[in-house]
Write an enzyme that holds these catalytic residues in place. Structure first.
Site, PDB file in Angstrom:
ATOM      1  N   CYS A  43       0.820  -1.211   0.000  1.00  0.00           N
ATOM      2  CA  CYS A  43       0.000   0.000   0.000  1.00  0.00           C
ATOM      3  C   CYS A  43       0.858   1.268   0.000  1.00  0.00           C
ATOM      4  CB  CYS A  43      -0.940  -0.001   1.208  1.00  0.00           C
ATOM      5  SG  CYS A  43      -1.950   1.478   1.279  1.00  0.00           S
ATOM      6  N   CYS A  48      -1.565   1.700  -3.043  1.00  0.00           N
ATOM      7  CA  CYS A  48      -2.563   2.763  -2.821  1.00  0.00           C
ATOM      8  C   CYS A  48      -1.981   4.175  -2.770  1.00  0.00           C
ATOM      9  CB  CYS A  48      -3.287   2.555  -1.490  1.00  0.00           C
ATOM     10  SG  CYS A  48      -3.434   0.873  -0.933  1.00  0.00           S
ATOM     11  N   LYS A  51      -0.106   5.412  -6.026  1.00  0.00           N
ATOM     12  CA  LYS A  51      -1.148   5.416  -7.072  1.00  0.00           C
ATOM     13  C   LYS A  51      -2.069   6.617  -6.916  1.00  0.00           C
ATOM     14  CE  LYS A  51      -4.885   4.175  -6.191  1.00  0.00           C
ATOM     15  NZ  LYS A  51      -5.338   2.827  -5.970  1.00  0.00           N
TER      16      LYS A  51
HETATM   17  P1  NDP Z   1      -8.448  -7.524 -10.064  1.00  0.00           P
HETATM   18  O1  NDP Z   1      -8.798  -8.763  -9.374  1.00  0.00           O
HETATM   19  O2  NDP Z   1      -9.170  -6.266  -9.703  1.00  0.00           O
HETATM   20  O3  NDP Z   1      -8.629  -7.722 -11.614  1.00  0.00           O
HETATM   21  C1  NDP Z   1      -7.912  -8.709 -12.295  1.00  0.00           C
HETATM   22  C2  NDP Z   1      -8.252  -8.623 -13.752  1.00  0.00           C
HETATM   23  O4  NDP Z   1      -7.366  -9.450 -14.463  1.00  0.00           O
HETATM   24  C3  NDP Z   1      -9.662  -9.068 -14.058  1.00  0.00           C
HETATM   25  O5  NDP Z   1     -10.165  -8.252 -15.065  1.00  0.00           O
HETATM   26  C4  NDP Z   1      -9.463 -10.497 -14.551  1.00  0.00           C
HETATM   27  O6  NDP Z   1     -10.383 -10.864 -15.533  1.00  0.00           O
HETATM   28  C5  NDP Z   1      -8.094 -10.428 -15.199  1.00  0.00           C
HETATM   29  N1  NDP Z   1      -7.322 -11.661 -15.097  1.00  0.00           N
HETATM   30  C6  NDP Z   1      -7.141 -12.422 -14.011  1.00  0.00           C
HETATM   31  N2  NDP Z   1      -6.336 -13.459 -14.281  1.00  0.00           N
HETATM   32  C7  NDP Z   1      -6.000 -13.356 -15.581  1.00  0.00           C
HETATM   33  C8  NDP Z   1      -5.209 -14.136 -16.454  1.00  0.00           C
HETATM   34  N3  NDP Z   1      -4.604 -15.234 -16.033  1.00  0.00           N
HETATM   35  N4  NDP Z   1      -5.099 -13.736 -17.739  1.00  0.00           N
HETATM   36  C9  NDP Z   1      -5.724 -12.612 -18.158  1.00  0.00           C
HETATM   37  N5  NDP Z   1      -6.475 -11.854 -17.376  1.00  0.00           N
HETATM   38  C10 NDP Z   1      -6.624 -12.209 -16.104  1.00  0.00           C
HETATM   39  O7  NDP Z   1      -6.876  -7.393  -9.889  1.00  0.00           O
HETATM   40  P2  NDP Z   1      -5.848  -6.172  -9.942  1.00  0.00           P
HETATM   41  O8  NDP Z   1      -4.583  -6.773 -10.373  1.00  0.00           O
HETATM   42  O9  NDP Z   1      -6.410  -5.022 -10.695  1.00  0.00           O
HETATM   43  O10 NDP Z   1      -5.731  -5.757  -8.424  1.00  0.00           O
HETATM   44  C11 NDP Z   1      -5.369  -6.749  -7.466  1.00  0.00           C
HETATM   45  C12 NDP Z   1      -6.087  -6.523  -6.166  1.00  0.00           C
HETATM   46  O11 NDP Z   1      -5.508  -5.423  -5.496  1.00  0.00           O
HETATM   47  C13 NDP Z   1      -7.561  -6.161  -6.315  1.00  0.00           C
HETATM   48  O12 NDP Z   1      -8.368  -7.290  -6.361  1.00  0.00           O
HETATM   49  C14 NDP Z   1      -7.809  -5.339  -5.097  1.00  0.00           C
HETATM   50  O13 NDP Z   1      -8.162  -6.187  -4.045  1.00  0.00           O
HETATM   51  C15 NDP Z   1      -6.483  -4.684  -4.811  1.00  0.00           C
HETATM   52  N6  NDP Z   1      -6.477  -3.291  -5.283  1.00  0.00           N
HETATM   53  C16 NDP Z   1      -7.351  -2.418  -4.726  1.00  0.00           C
HETATM   54  C17 NDP Z   1      -7.378  -1.121  -5.149  1.00  0.00           C
HETATM   55  C18 NDP Z   1      -8.367  -0.177  -4.532  1.00  0.00           C
HETATM   56  O14 NDP Z   1      -8.876  -0.489  -3.456  1.00  0.00           O
HETATM   57  N7  NDP Z   1      -8.669   0.963  -5.152  1.00  0.00           N
HETATM   58  C19 NDP Z   1      -6.502  -0.604  -6.185  1.00  0.00           C
HETATM   59  C20 NDP Z   1      -5.628  -1.623  -6.719  1.00  0.00           C
HETATM   60  C21 NDP Z   1      -5.630  -2.912  -6.284  1.00  0.00           C
HETATM   61  P3  NDP Z   1     -11.870 -11.316 -15.227  1.00  0.00           P
HETATM   62  O15 NDP Z   1     -12.398 -10.515 -14.096  1.00  0.00           O
HETATM   63  O16 NDP Z   1     -12.592 -10.997 -16.473  1.00  0.00           O
HETATM   64  O17 NDP Z   1     -11.768 -12.750 -14.901  1.00  0.00           O
END
Ligand code: NDP
Length: 448
Positions: A43, A48, A51
């Site tokens: 974070c 966070c 960012k």
């Molecule tokens: P997310 O879980 O938000 O999103 C992951 C994305 O990647 C989804 O669109 C998913 O697709 C796709 N995906 C997952 N696995 C694959 C793969 N193997 N190949 C291709 N695409 C894939 O993850 P982030 O990385 O954006 O963030 C990680 C975590 O960090 C979040 O879940 C959140 O908990 C935390 N975070 C929180 C923030 C906040 O509170 N503002 C900001 C940034 C991060 P699909 O959904 O279509 O399956």
């Protein structure tokens, strides 16, 4: 009881680990904490905090344009990435120092080394020294998950994105979740040509469909390209350093930078857990009970490594509850219901409670109230960008089950409204509150 060197040994100095260490020490425990990277965790160091500062920095692009409509003579303004980047990284350094001094003032012994478990009450540091503790807490967080395909190594993750030498002219972002949409907004404002590639047809699929659709519509209008149902095939690096991204069934895209934002995987590997009998789920999450205890009684885990809810404030609460329970004589557990969350996209999304689809599934009959409006500031700025607030209520009791917002300052507004949702208030109680005029938040008590 055997004599241990420490009451508590924490592995990982992120949000959950630092809170647990500090509070346990304040309760009188003798605490050590091992960290192989930097104090502050994802974070503070590469999540966070930096960012959000980039989101602020990027938003000036719109503010400077809008300022002209408000009478300001704005000369051509140049943007210097390195100034923003270095100031942000400087702030990160300052915060890391504050975290360290908090640990120091609480007499937590910080050991800047990797630690692994060699017994239910014993850890080994990378220099070979061993320490014993009555309780070991794993707070090792998570790490970006990168899909495996030829050329994936040419991409970067959120670990590297804060250190770029320049703003890429073109960037492809893989994924449709939090990080993808937040960085799409940042780079689009900073002038990059942004393409989001996602494997399915949805962005942010845990959010209410109406606000997701609105973000998609606004993002497209701002110039962000989306490619859906586009699984990666390969990435080829050209002699000039540019990357060609090949996805199934679509034209290849040439880009200067590929950012993976495809989820985060719990950091549970290589800690020696399996041999001790600590159960780990197939996705890498350490299995814990309601008190954050693993399947080995002296070993606990909090935060992203448990993959309960990957959010900083949740990790902090888990760490605090753990410390109060184990060392403060105040056993308590976390209530995971109605956790507010936000996406710092341009514009941001914020939500608490059930989406309309979830509410229908759980409650059968729901009432939905919305306000779809152009914020006053956008009207004068000639900015054709509408905000959307949506309230989902139980049709029988009138209780507010979910609140979903997209628009300027939505996260700032939602935090206060989340108190009312958490408290189980009804739509009528929202309506009983006199509007605060003229604001955007007054829409919350005027929903139709
Ligand atoms: P997310 O879980 O938000 O999103 C992951 C994305 O990647 C989804 O669109 C998913 O697709 C796709 N995906 C997952 N696995 C694959 C793969 N193997 N190949 C291709 N695409 C894939 O993850 P982030 O990385 O954006 O963030 C990680 C975590 O960090 C979040 O879940 C959140 O908990 C935390 N975070 C929180 C923030 C906040 O509170 N503002 C900001 C940034 C991060 P699909 O959904 O279509 O399956």
């Amino acid at each position: 009881m055997p004599d241990h060197e420490f009451d508590l040994f924490v592995i990982g100095a992120g949000s959950g680990g630092v809170r647990a260490a500090r509070v346990s020490a304040a309760h009188g425990a003798k605490v050590a904490l091992a960290e192989e990277f930097r104090v502050g965790g994802t974070c503070v160091i590469r999540g966070c905090v930096p960012k959000k500062l980039l989101v602020y920095g990027a938003h000036f692009a719109e503010d400077l344009k809008d300022a002209k409509r408000f009478g300001w003579q704005v000369p051509d303004c140049a943007f210097d990435w390195k100034t923003l980047r270095d100031n942000v990284l400087g702030e990160v350094d300052r915060l890391e120092g504050l975290y360290q001094s908090t640990l120091d003032t609480h007499d937590v012994a910080t050991l800047r080394q990797r630690a692994t478990l060699v017994g239910p009450n014993e850890v080994e540091l990378s220099d070979g020294t061993r320490h014993t503790a009555r309780i070991i807490l794993l707070a090792t967080g998570a790490t970006p998950a990168v899909p495996s395909f030829p050329g994936a190594e040419h991409g970067i993750t959120s670990n590297e994105v804060f250190h770029l030498e320049e703003v890429p002219k073109r960037i492809v972002i893989a994924g449709g979740g939090y990080i993808a949409n937040e960085f799409a907004g940042i780079f689009n404002e900073l002038g990059s040509r942004v393409t989001i590639i996602n494997r399915t047809g949805d962005i942010l699929r845990h959010y209410d469909e109406s606000v997701r659709d609105r973000l998609l519509q606004i993002s497209v209008k701002k110039g962000i390209d989306f490619r859906f149902h586009a699984p990666f095939e390969k990435v080829v690096k050209g002699p000039n350093g540019s990357l060609t991204v090949h996805t199934a069934g679509q034209d290849p895209i040439e880009t200067d930078c590929l950012l993976f934002a495809t989820g985060r995987r719990p950091n549970s590997g290589g800690l020696g857990l399996e041999t001790l009998g600590v159960k780990i789920d197939p996705n890498g999450a350490i299995r814990v009970d309601e008190d954050s205890r693993t399947t080995v009684p002296s070993i606990f885990a909090v935060g992203d490594v448990t993959d309960r809810v990957q959010l900083t404030p949740v990790a902090i609460r888990e760490g605090h509850a753990f410390a109060d329970t184990q060392f403060g004589g105040n056993p308590r557990r976390i209530d995971y219901a109605s956790i507010p969350s936000a996406v710092f996209s341009h514009p941001p999304i914020a939500a608490v409670g059930l989406t309309e689809a979830q509410a229908k599934e759980q409650f059968g009959s729901v009432k939905v109230y919305t306000s779809d409006f152009r914020p006053m500031k956008n009207v004068l700025a000639n900015r054709d960008e509408r905000a959307l607030y949506k309230m989902v209520c139980d049709a029988l009791t009138d209780r507010v089950l979910g609140l979903h917002m997209i628009g300027p300052d939505a996260p700032e507004i939602l935090q206060a409204a989340a108190v009312a949702v958490k408290a189980g208030l009804t739509k009528a109680q929202f309506d009983d509150t006199v509007a605060l005029h003229p604001t955007m938040s007054e829409e919350l008590v005027l929903l139709k």
